[in-house]
Design an enzyme around this catalytic site. Sequence first.
Site, PDB file in Angstrom:
ATOM      1  CE1 TYR A 182      57.801  44.525  35.454  1.00  0.00           C
ATOM      2  CE2 TYR A 182      59.393  44.511  33.685  1.00  0.00           C
ATOM      3  CZ  TYR A 182      58.287  43.985  34.281  1.00  0.00           C
ATOM      4  OH  TYR A 182      57.649  42.920  33.710  1.00  0.00           O
ATOM      5  CE  LYS A 202      45.393  47.159  46.680  1.00  0.00           C
ATOM      6  NZ  LYS A 202      44.136  46.447  46.472  1.00  0.00           N
ATOM      7  CG  ASP A 222      42.194  45.467  43.956  1.00  0.00           C
ATOM      8  OD1 ASP A 222      42.323  46.663  43.636  1.00  0.00           O
ATOM      9  OD2 ASP A 222      41.914  45.114  45.105  1.00  0.00           O
ATOM     10  CG  ASP A 276      54.814  43.046  32.546  1.00  0.00           C
ATOM     11  OD1 ASP A 276      54.885  42.920  31.312  1.00  0.00           O
ATOM     12  OD2 ASP A 276      55.228  42.188  33.343  1.00  0.00           O
TER      13      ASP A 276
END
Length: 359
Positions: free
Chosen positions: A124, A191, A224, A248
């Site tokens: 972002y 991640k 995930d 987000d």
Amino acid sequence: MAYNITLIPGDGIGPELTEATRRVLEATGVTFNWDVVDAGVDVIEKHGTPLPEHVLESIRSNKVALKGPITTPVGYGFRSVNVSLRKMLDLYACLRPCKSYAGTPTYFNDVDVVIVRENTEDLYAGIEFEKGNRETAEIIQAIQRLSGSEIRPDSGISIKPISVTGTQRIVRFAFEYARTNGRKKVTALHKANIMKFTDGLFLSVAREVAESYPDIEFEDRIIDNMAMQMVKNPAQFDVIVCPNLYGDIVSDLGAGLVGGLGLAPGANIGDEAALFEPTHGSAPKYKGMNKANPMAQMLSGVLMLRHLGEFGAADRLENAIAAVISEGKKVSYDLLPMDQRDRAVGTSQVADAIIERMG
Ligand code: NAD
């Protein structure tokens, strides 16, 4: 004492929602001096920019702002006003509580999660290189030279910066929030198994910061896996801290778990100022129809009251909102099952019902 608050009505459904929210906030008995200022595509003609300097000045001077959603038109060549406000005022912590209220049509009735999203870094950050530009070709060549990795020449590139400084302050914010609000656990999302130098850095800094808060449990989840666990058993989570993009996505997921965007409030907080706004956008198709749910905007007002230290007023307003939801008679369309939506009331009638509840 009256609080000086910057009020940005926004566009689309924003003006209706902020008006309904101003009314319920005033009905709590707390007094406000509203400094109403406009931003967004509608002010470009007058001010030459969607985010005029006097809007930033007002927030810097009042230190607290209540904001309606603002449309980011596609293909207009300027950055989102919403993202610019967060960056220019360094509002680095985005707080998004997702809480079940009895009477909401959802699968879960025991969710009470607070998402703390880093607001200034990650994908972002707005550092992008368009396919085909000279600068993009230079970046591609430099990456090939420095890392040996091949990037196709017809690629666009977005940069994902995550710093120690940015991570330390957001993780500290999450732990301080947990401590002050009687929360028991902080979960960090990442991640790190794939993106070792960005998400890996986020995780290792989060672990270091966690050591200073032995009274709060700390755990981490790969993003995930988190997506699956949140829809399977959301009640296991308490405070979640994460980089910008995961925050987000996970906050919309959280909003879905508790009954939709109409119930998802938000706060953007920095060291110098705080801006309160719902998670949802300007829903242009409902503009001026007195139809949208004002509760996410109002619950953002509840967060603002708590930020101001007006805990009694915040509880009164939140309890009145909860009572109107659980009674189910004066609610907007999104809080009703499909076959009962013809009995929904409008934005301003929801505000009337909440004011009546507060007595
Ligand atoms: P959106 O959140 O505006 O609307 C998506 C759908 O959610 C709506 O069509 C509506 O069905 C529902 N919805 C949203 N808010 C609701 C409410 N209060 N009550 C009932 N239903 C509601 O998302 P979008 O359509 O992707 O975005 C519209 C515009 O808003 C875009 O220009 C986007 O950039 C902008 N946006 C602004 C903000 C912000 O101001 N912080 C945040 C997100 C999106």
